[in-house]
Design a protein around this motif. Structure first.
Motif, mmCIF file in Angstrom:
data_model
loop_
_atom_site.group_PDB
_atom_site.id
_atom_site.type_symbol
_atom_site.label_atom_id
_atom_site.label_comp_id
_atom_site.label_asym_id
_atom_site.label_seq_id
_atom_site.Cartn_x
_atom_site.Cartn_y
_atom_site.Cartn_z
ATOM 1 N N LEU A 16 0.816 -1.219 0.000
ATOM 2 C CA LEU A 16 0.000 0.000 0.000
ATOM 3 C C LEU A 16 0.849 1.269 0.000
ATOM 4 C CD1 LEU A 16 -3.120 -0.624 2.285
ATOM 5 C CD2 LEU A 16 -3.078 -0.106 -0.156
ATOM 6 N N ASP A 17 1.907 1.268 0.783
ATOM 7 C CA ASP A 17 2.739 2.472 0.879
ATOM 8 C C ASP A 17 3.499 2.760 -0.413
ATOM 9 O OD1 ASP A 17 1.906 2.826 3.453
ATOM 10 O OD2 ASP A 17 3.658 1.880 4.362
ATOM 11 N N ASP A 18 3.637 1.751 -1.272
ATOM 12 C CA ASP A 18 4.401 1.923 -2.509
ATOM 13 C C ASP A 18 3.515 2.266 -3.704
ATOM 14 O OD1 ASP A 18 6.646 1.117 -1.045
ATOM 15 O OD2 ASP A 18 6.233 -0.997 -1.459
ATOM 16 N N LEU A 19 2.199 2.306 -3.494
ATOM 17 C CA LEU A 19 1.278 2.519 -4.608
ATOM 18 C C LEU A 19 1.029 4.002 -4.856
ATOM 19 C CD1 LEU A 19 -1.414 -0.227 -3.800
ATOM 20 C CD2 LEU A 19 0.611 -0.427 -5.261
ATOM 21 N N THR A 20 0.757 4.319 -6.102
ATOM 22 C CA THR A 20 0.348 5.686 -6.431
ATOM 23 C C THR A 20 -1.085 5.917 -5.954
ATOM 24 O OG1 THR A 20 -0.569 5.067 -8.580
ATOM 25 C CG2 THR A 20 1.795 5.585 -8.492
ATOM 26 N N ARG A 21 -1.563 7.164 -6.051
ATOM 27 C CA ARG A 21 -2.916 7.458 -5.602
ATOM 28 C C ARG A 21 -3.938 6.612 -6.372
ATOM 29 N NH1 ARG A 21 -7.049 9.615 -7.438
ATOM 30 N NH2 ARG A 21 -5.983 10.248 -9.350
ATOM 31 N N GLU A 23 -3.413 3.777 -7.978
ATOM 32 C CA GLU A 23 -3.235 2.360 -7.637
ATOM 33 C C GLU A 23 -3.832 2.057 -6.265
ATOM 34 O OE1 GLU A 23 0.936 1.730 -10.160
ATOM 35 O OE2 GLU A 23 0.970 2.115 -7.995
ATOM 36 N N ARG A 24 -3.707 3.002 -5.335
ATOM 37 C CA ARG A 24 -4.294 2.797 -4.009
ATOM 38 C C ARG A 24 -5.819 2.773 -4.098
ATOM 39 N NH1 ARG A 24 -1.777 6.573 -1.690
ATOM 40 N NH2 ARG A 24 0.046 5.333 -1.131
ATOM 41 N N GLN A 25 -6.368 3.614 -4.956
ATOM 42 C CA GLN A 25 -7.815 3.611 -5.190
ATOM 43 C C GLN A 25 -8.257 2.263 -5.750
ATOM 44 O OE1 GLN A 25 -9.378 7.153 -7.133
ATOM 45 N NE2 GLN A 25 -10.740 5.914 -8.401
ATOM 46 N N LEU A 26 -7.469 1.730 -6.668
ATOM 47 C CA LEU A 26 -7.751 0.411 -7.232
ATOM 48 C C LEU A 26 -7.651 -0.666 -6.164
ATOM 49 C CD1 LEU A 26 -8.108 -1.654 -9.540
ATOM 50 C CD2 LEU A 26 -5.652 -1.441 -9.982
ATOM 51 N N ALA A 27 -6.625 -0.586 -5.316
ATOM 52 C CA ALA A 27 -6.425 -1.579 -4.256
ATOM 53 C C ALA A 27 -7.631 -1.638 -3.331
ATOM 54 C CB ALA A 27 -5.156 -1.245 -3.471
ATOM 55 N N HIS A 28 -8.123 -0.474 -2.922
ATOM 56 C CA HIS A 28 -9.284 -0.445 -2.023
ATOM 57 C C HIS A 28 -10.531 -0.983 -2.711
ATOM 58 C CE1 HIS A 28 -7.202 1.409 1.242
ATOM 59 N NE2 HIS A 28 -6.909 2.508 0.567
ATOM 60 N N ALA A 49 -13.287 0.601 -10.455
ATOM 61 C CA ALA A 49 -12.401 1.354 -9.563
ATOM 62 C C ALA A 49 -12.190 2.797 -10.022
ATOM 63 C CB ALA A 49 -11.049 0.651 -9.450
ATOM 64 N N LYS A 50 -12.731 3.120 -11.225
ATOM 65 C CA LYS A 50 -12.594 4.469 -11.792
ATOM 66 C C LYS A 50 -11.116 4.826 -12.008
ATOM 67 C CE LYS A 50 -16.936 6.306 -9.950
ATOM 68 N NZ LYS A 50 -17.439 5.026 -9.443
ATOM 69 N N VAL A 51 -10.377 3.832 -12.564
ATOM 70 C CA VAL A 51 -8.972 4.057 -12.917
ATOM 71 C C VAL A 51 -8.769 3.576 -14.351
ATOM 72 C CG1 VAL A 51 -8.173 3.791 -10.534
ATOM 73 C CG2 VAL A 51 -8.222 1.793 -12.055
ATOM 74 N N THR A 55 -3.307 1.421 -15.292
ATOM 75 C CA THR A 55 -3.134 1.435 -13.830
ATOM 76 C C THR A 55 -3.304 0.028 -13.266
ATOM 77 O OG1 THR A 55 -3.884 3.722 -13.594
ATOM 78 C CG2 THR A 55 -4.041 2.321 -11.648
ATOM 79 N N VAL A 56 -4.302 -0.707 -13.767
ATOM 80 C CA VAL A 56 -4.518 -2.085 -13.312
ATOM 81 C C VAL A 56 -3.304 -2.941 -13.666
ATOM 82 C CG1 VAL A 56 -5.958 -4.140 -13.491
ATOM 83 C CG2 VAL A 56 -7.015 -1.868 -13.572
ATOM 84 N N ALA A 57 -2.825 -2.808 -14.895
ATOM 85 C CA ALA A 57 -1.688 -3.618 -15.345
ATOM 86 C C ALA A 57 -0.443 -3.339 -14.508
ATOM 87 C CB ALA A 57 -1.413 -3.328 -16.818
ATOM 88 N N ARG A 58 -0.215 -2.061 -14.180
ATOM 89 C CA ARG A 58 0.974 -1.706 -13.392
ATOM 90 C C ARG A 58 0.882 -2.256 -11.974
ATOM 91 N NH1 ARG A 58 0.329 3.393 -15.747
ATOM 92 N NH2 ARG A 58 -0.611 4.171 -13.805
ATOM 93 N N MET A 59 -0.300 -2.150 -11.352
ATOM 94 C CA MET A 59 -0.408 -2.601 -9.976
ATOM 95 C C MET A 59 -0.284 -4.123 -9.873
ATOM 96 S SD MET A 59 -3.210 -1.936 -6.987
ATOM 97 C CE MET A 59 -4.047 -3.496 -7.157
#
Length: 290
Positions: A16-21, A23-28, A49-51, A55-59
């Motif tokens: 989580l701490d390494d994700l961009t904003r 990517e963090r939105q996607l994670a949640h 996730a509205k990304v 962004t999905v591929a990178r995360m």
């Protein structure tokens, strides 16, 4: 610790701490309906996730997967694990039975469960949940399911000594609606729900939530659907080389909670314990060796 020993939820929490904003939105978004959220097309996950699709591929790559298909394969394996019955779980372990004695292999699995579980419990959330449980201004209700009812009873037996206004709710749907009658806003419901998740438990938690109660969930690493409405959710790893899941990690969490709540309420709890011991002496329930 091998990456393969972690669930995708574990991996997300670790990164989580390494994700961009974004990517963090996607994670949640993934965790909100985990693990089913990632079973559809990549584009559908990005839309929910509205990304963006990139962004999905990178995360997914940050989580250690070669691509989205690899990610989905792991999710499907986790989904299969969530719904395994005792026979299927036993067969899974039997196929790769360890050569060392079961005492060692079982203990190793339990220690691994404890370490992984504690690594993902937020101390701040833990303290806040314990403060809610200790607050005697509000009633406390405790309940479990077919097997987790044992944990609920253990928790109840201690908490009813520690503080007043504690109720053990029986899991039967013919019984628990009666307990909901008097449940008020900001009362606290501690509920245990681990695989295989029970419809009765979800309905009870949902109705308590609708009445304004605070819901504290004790669940497994895959997380009960109740986590979607819970104010606090604590995940415990439960897999061991057995047809049944392990209660060791949830029990450790419970005993730590009991100790914490006891310390928060000790001024009153000490008097309650003394009064209870006086009653035991009068009833001669326990033998005295003098």
């Amino acid at each position: 610790m091998s990456q393969n020993s972690l669930t995708i939820s574990d991996r997300i929490q670790n990164h989580l701490d390494d994700l961009t904003r974004a990517e963090r939105q996607l994670a949640h978004s993934i965790l909100e309906n985990y693990p089913a959220s990632g079973l559809g097309p990549l584009s559908a996950l990005a839309k929910d996730a509205k990304v963006s699709v990139p962004t999905v591929a990178r995360m997914v790559q940050k989580l250690g997967f070669n691509g989205y298909l690899d990610f989905q394969t792991e999710l499907r394996e986790e989904l299969k694990a969530k719904v395994q019955d005792p026979i299927a779980k036993h067969d899974t372990w039997a196929e790769a039975a360890p050569t060392e004695h079961v005492l060692n292999s079982f203990t190793d699995a339990v220690i691994h469960n404890i370490r992984q579980s504690l690594a993902h419990i937020d101390p701040v959330a833990f303290d806040q949940a314990c403060a809610l449980i200790a607050d005697k201004q509000h009633s406390l209700c405790i309940t479990g399911g077919r097997l987790t009812q044992t944990l609920a009873e253990y928790f109840f037996s201690h908490l009813q000594v520690v503080r007043p206004k504690v109720t053990h709710i029986q899991s039967s749907s013919s019984a628990w609606p009666h307990y909901l009658l008097d449940m008020k806003k900001d009362d606290v419901l501690v509920i245990f729900d681990m695989r295989r998740y029970e419809n009765n438990s979800f309905k009870l938690a949902q109705m308590a939530h609708e009445k304004g109660a605070k819901v504290i969930l004790i669940t497994d690493q895959w997380r009960s659907p109740i986590h979607q409405i819970a104010d606090f959710s604590f995940s415990c790893r439960i897999v061991v080389p057995s047809a049944w899941d392990s209660a060791v990690t949830p029990l450790l969490l419970l005993e730590t909670m009991i100790s914490t709540v006891q310390n928060l309420t000790w001024g009153e709890t000490k008097g309650r314990i003394k009064a209870l011991e006086d009653m035991f002496d009068q009833t001669k329930q326990f033998r005295k060796f003098t």
